[in-house]
Design a protein around this motif. Structure first.
Motif, PDB file in Angstrom:
ATOM      1  N   ALA A  37      69.189  54.253  12.553  1.00 48.97           N
ATOM      2  CA  ALA A  37      68.725  55.077  13.678  1.00 48.97           C
ATOM      3  C   ALA A  37      69.221  56.513  13.520  1.00 48.97           C
ATOM      4  CB  ALA A  37      69.198  54.485  15.003  1.00 48.97           C
ATOM      5  N   GLU A  38      70.479  56.675  13.112  1.00 52.06           N
ATOM      6  CA  GLU A  38      71.031  58.015  12.908  1.00 52.06           C
ATOM      7  C   GLU A  38      70.281  58.758  11.797  1.00 52.06           C
ATOM      8  OE1 GLU A  38      75.140  57.294  12.018  1.00 52.06           O
ATOM      9  OE2 GLU A  38      75.548  56.525  14.027  1.00 52.06           O
ATOM     10  N   CYS A  39      69.984  58.053  10.719  1.00 53.44           N
ATOM     11  CA  CYS A  39      69.298  58.696   9.591  1.00 53.44           C
ATOM     12  C   CYS A  39      67.850  59.039   9.927  1.00 53.44           C
ATOM     13  CB  CYS A  39      69.383  57.813   8.342  1.00 53.44           C
ATOM     14  SG  CYS A  39      71.033  57.830   7.605  1.00 53.44           S
ATOM     15  N   LEU A  40      67.175  58.178  10.658  1.00 55.87           N
ATOM     16  CA  LEU A  40      65.809  58.510  11.078  1.00 55.87           C
ATOM     17  C   LEU A  40      65.818  59.762  11.954  1.00 55.87           C
ATOM     18  CD1 LEU A  40      64.255  55.009  11.819  1.00 55.87           C
ATOM     19  CD2 LEU A  40      63.410  56.698  10.168  1.00 55.87           C
ATOM     20  N   ALA A  41      66.775  59.844  12.865  1.00 57.71           N
ATOM     21  CA  ALA A  41      66.879  61.025  13.734  1.00 57.71           C
ATOM     22  C   ALA A  41      67.204  62.271  12.909  1.00 57.71           C
ATOM     23  CB  ALA A  41      67.938  60.798  14.809  1.00 57.71           C
ATOM     24  N   ALA A  42      68.087  62.152  11.929  1.00 56.27           N
ATOM     25  CA  ALA A  42      68.454  63.298  11.091  1.00 56.27           C
ATOM     26  C   ALA A  42      67.278  63.745  10.232  1.00 56.27           C
ATOM     27  CB  ALA A  42      69.641  62.939  10.204  1.00 56.27           C
ATOM     28  N   TYR A  43      66.507  62.793   9.709  1.00 52.80           N
ATOM     29  CA  TYR A  43      65.334  63.121   8.894  1.00 52.80           C
ATOM     30  C   TYR A  43      64.313  63.872   9.750  1.00 52.80           C
ATOM     31  CZ  TYR A  43      62.232  62.150   4.852  1.00 52.80           C
ATOM     32  OH  TYR A  43      61.437  62.240   3.733  1.00 52.80           O
ATOM     33  N   ARG A  44      64.079  63.398  10.974  1.00 55.79           N
ATOM     34  CA  ARG A  44      63.146  64.075  11.877  1.00 55.79           C
ATOM     35  C   ARG A  44      63.652  65.461  12.282  1.00 55.79           C
ATOM     36  NH1 ARG A  44      62.668  58.638  14.544  1.00 55.79           N
ATOM     37  NH2 ARG A  44      60.720  57.780  13.767  1.00 55.79           N
ATOM     38  N   GLY A  51      59.789  77.218  10.543  1.00 57.81           N
ATOM     39  CA  GLY A  51      59.431  77.796   9.253  1.00 57.81           C
ATOM     40  C   GLY A  51      58.511  76.868   8.489  1.00 57.81           C
ATOM     41  N   SER A  52      57.764  77.448   7.581  1.00 57.06           N
ATOM     42  CA  SER A  52      56.824  76.631   6.814  1.00 57.06           C
ATOM     43  C   SER A  52      57.490  75.953   5.625  1.00 57.06           C
ATOM     44  CB  SER A  52      55.647  77.483   6.346  1.00 57.06           C
ATOM     45  OG  SER A  52      56.109  78.537   5.523  1.00 57.06           O
ATOM     46  N   ARG A  53      58.544  76.570   5.095  1.00 54.93           N
ATOM     47  CA  ARG A  53      59.249  76.001   3.941  1.00 54.93           C
ATOM     48  C   ARG A  53      60.693  75.698   4.300  1.00 54.93           C
ATOM     49  NH1 ARG A  53      55.578  73.903   0.912  1.00 54.93           N
ATOM     50  NH2 ARG A  53      54.055  75.390   0.196  1.00 54.93           N
ATOM     51  N   LEU A  54      61.161  74.558   3.861  1.00 60.15           N
ATOM     52  CA  LEU A  54      62.531  74.138   4.124  1.00 60.15           C
ATOM     53  C   LEU A  54      63.286  73.995   2.800  1.00 60.15           C
ATOM     54  CD1 LEU A  54      61.789  71.290   6.697  1.00 60.15           C
ATOM     55  CD2 LEU A  54      62.492  73.635   7.187  1.00 60.15           C
ATOM     56  N   LEU A  55      64.535  74.391   2.806  1.00 60.63           N
ATOM     57  CA  LEU A  55      65.414  74.182   1.661  1.00 60.63           C
ATOM     58  C   LEU A  55      66.476  73.174   2.059  1.00 60.63           C
ATOM     59  CD1 LEU A  55      65.910  77.872   0.483  1.00 60.63           C
ATOM     60  CD2 LEU A  55      64.505  76.117  -0.609  1.00 60.63           C
ATOM     61  N   LEU A  56      66.821  72.303   1.148  1.00 60.76           N
ATOM     62  CA  LEU A  56      67.865  71.331   1.401  1.00 60.76           C
ATOM     63  C   LEU A  56      69.217  72.025   1.322  1.00 60.76           C
ATOM     64  CD1 LEU A  56      65.327  69.722   0.329  1.00 60.76           C
ATOM     65  CD2 LEU A  56      66.947  68.000  -0.377  1.00 60.76           C
ATOM     66  N   THR A  57      70.190  71.486   2.016  1.00 61.02           N
ATOM     67  CA  THR A  57      71.554  72.013   1.996  1.00 61.02           C
ATOM     68  C   THR A  57      72.475  70.906   1.513  1.00 61.02           C
ATOM     69  OG1 THR A  57      71.059  73.441   3.874  1.00 61.02           O
ATOM     70  CG2 THR A  57      73.380  73.020   3.423  1.00 61.02           C
ATOM     71  N   ARG A  58      73.292  71.238   0.531  1.00 59.03           N
ATOM     72  CA  ARG A  58      74.248  70.258   0.014  1.00 59.03           C
ATOM     73  C   ARG A  58      75.386  70.066   1.020  1.00 59.03           C
ATOM     74  NH1 ARG A  58      72.405  69.853  -5.118  1.00 59.03           N
ATOM     75  NH2 ARG A  58      71.611  71.773  -6.014  1.00 59.03           N
ATOM     76  N   SER A  59      75.930  68.882   1.029  1.00 57.65           N
ATOM     77  CA  SER A  59      77.084  68.588   1.865  1.00 57.65           C
ATOM     78  C   SER A  59      78.308  69.306   1.306  1.00 57.65           C
ATOM     79  CB  SER A  59      77.332  67.081   1.874  1.00 57.65           C
ATOM     80  OG  SER A  59      78.560  66.791   2.464  1.00 57.65           O
ATOM     81  N   ASP A  60      79.162  69.799   2.196  1.00 54.60           N
ATOM     82  CA  ASP A  60      80.412  70.420   1.760  1.00 54.60           C
ATOM     83  C   ASP A  60      81.363  69.393   1.161  1.00 54.60           C
ATOM     84  OD1 ASP A  60      79.671  72.995   2.506  1.00 54.60           O
ATOM     85  OD2 ASP A  60      80.472  72.767   4.524  1.00 54.60           O
ATOM     86  N   CYS A  61      81.231  68.150   1.601  1.00 56.91           N
ATOM     87  CA  CYS A  61      82.122  67.089   1.131  1.00 56.91           C
ATOM     88  C   CYS A  61      81.300  65.832   0.875  1.00 56.91           C
ATOM     89  CB  CYS A  61      83.207  66.834   2.174  1.00 56.91           C
ATOM     90  SG  CYS A  61      84.418  65.615   1.668  1.00 56.91           S
ATOM     91  N   PRO A  62      80.558  65.785  -0.252  1.00 53.52           N
ATOM     92  CA  PRO A  62      79.650  64.658  -0.479  1.00 53.52           C
ATOM     93  C   PRO A  62      80.331  63.307  -0.636  1.00 53.52           C
ATOM     94  CG  PRO A  62      79.743  66.101  -2.395  1.00 53.52           C
ATOM     95  CD  PRO A  62      80.529  66.766  -1.316  1.00 53.52           C
ATOM     96  N   ALA A  63      81.625  63.292  -0.928  1.00 51.12           N
ATOM     97  CA  ALA A  63      82.327  62.016  -1.079  1.00 51.12           C
ATOM     98  C   ALA A  63      82.689  61.390   0.265  1.00 51.12           C
ATOM     99  CB  ALA A  63      83.585  62.217  -1.914  1.00 51.12           C
ATOM    100  N   ALA A 104      55.464  65.026   4.948  1.00 55.00           N
ATOM    101  CA  ALA A 104      55.881  66.317   5.508  1.00 55.00           C
ATOM    102  C   ALA A 104      57.032  66.905   4.696  1.00 55.00           C
ATOM    103  CB  ALA A 104      56.296  66.147   6.971  1.00 55.00           C
ATOM    104  N   PHE A 105      57.953  66.063   4.265  1.00 49.29           N
ATOM    105  CA  PHE A 105      59.074  66.515   3.447  1.00 49.29           C
ATOM    106  C   PHE A 105      58.562  67.143   2.149  1.00 49.29           C
ATOM    107  CE2 PHE A 105      62.500  65.839   0.376  1.00 49.29           C
ATOM    108  CZ  PHE A 105      63.633  66.210   1.085  1.00 49.29           C
ATOM    109  N   LEU A 106      57.650  66.467   1.491  1.00 50.60           N
ATOM    110  CA  LEU A 106      57.077  67.004   0.244  1.00 50.60           C
ATOM    111  C   LEU A 106      56.298  68.291   0.486  1.00 50.60           C
ATOM    112  CD1 LEU A 106      55.904  63.791  -1.610  1.00 50.60           C
ATOM    113  CD2 LEU A 106      57.470  65.539  -2.488  1.00 50.60           C
ATOM    114  N   ARG A 107      55.566  68.332   1.574  1.00 58.75           N
ATOM    115  CA  ARG A 107      54.743  69.501   1.887  1.00 58.75           C
ATOM    116  C   ARG A 107      55.602  70.716   2.253  1.00 58.75           C
ATOM    117  NH1 ARG A 107      52.155  67.101   5.455  1.00 58.75           N
ATOM    118  NH2 ARG A 107      53.215  67.871   7.297  1.00 58.75           N
TER     119      ARG A 107
END
Length: 139
Positions: A37-44, A51-63, A104-107
């Protein structure tokens, strides 16, 4: 007696129940109670940004298990892990829900201008999934 939970947003009671079972019993670290549920909400949320284009952001602490999900690619990874842990019917329902979100993510995201073909997904011995091969804000 098991506590009753409302269905996960836009999923049936049966699929929500199957997800909750997978979250409690799955061997993957992405499978944790309430994570779907948390991930679906975060994805949405990511896809609803202006904006029309989105850039991904890396986590500061991926571990860190909590911080890793600051990267929407990790969020999508978790949703894939849930899907793979489900029986056929719930998997198909979750796949139908993710289809328009993935489109939508791909677009709205751009391909990574400098993909790293040397990166492999150690769990399956395959290249990373497509959602990791999109442009990040630090590329």
């Amino acid at each position: 007696m098991e506590e009753l939970h409302p269905p996960i947003d836009r999923l049936s009671v049966a699929t929500s129940s199957a997800i909750r079972i997978a979250e409690r019993t799955g061997p993957d670290y992405h499978l944790a109670p309430g994570r779907t549920a948390e991930c679906l909400a975060a994805y949405r949320r990511f896809l609803s940004r202006p904006g029309s284009r989105l850039l991904l952001t890396r986590s500061d602490c991926p571990a860190c298990p909590g911080c890793a999900y600051d990267d929407v690619a990790e969020v999508r990874d978790a949703l894939e892990a849930v899907m793979l842990a489900l029986p056929a019917r719930p998997r198909a329902e979750l796949r139908r829900l993710l289809g328009p979100l993935d489109a939508a993510f791909l677009r709205r995201t751009l391909p990574n201008p400098d993909p790293r073909p040397d990166r492999w997904d150690g769990r399956q011995g395959m290249r990373e999934p497509w959602w990791y091969r999109r442009a990040y804000d630090d590329d």
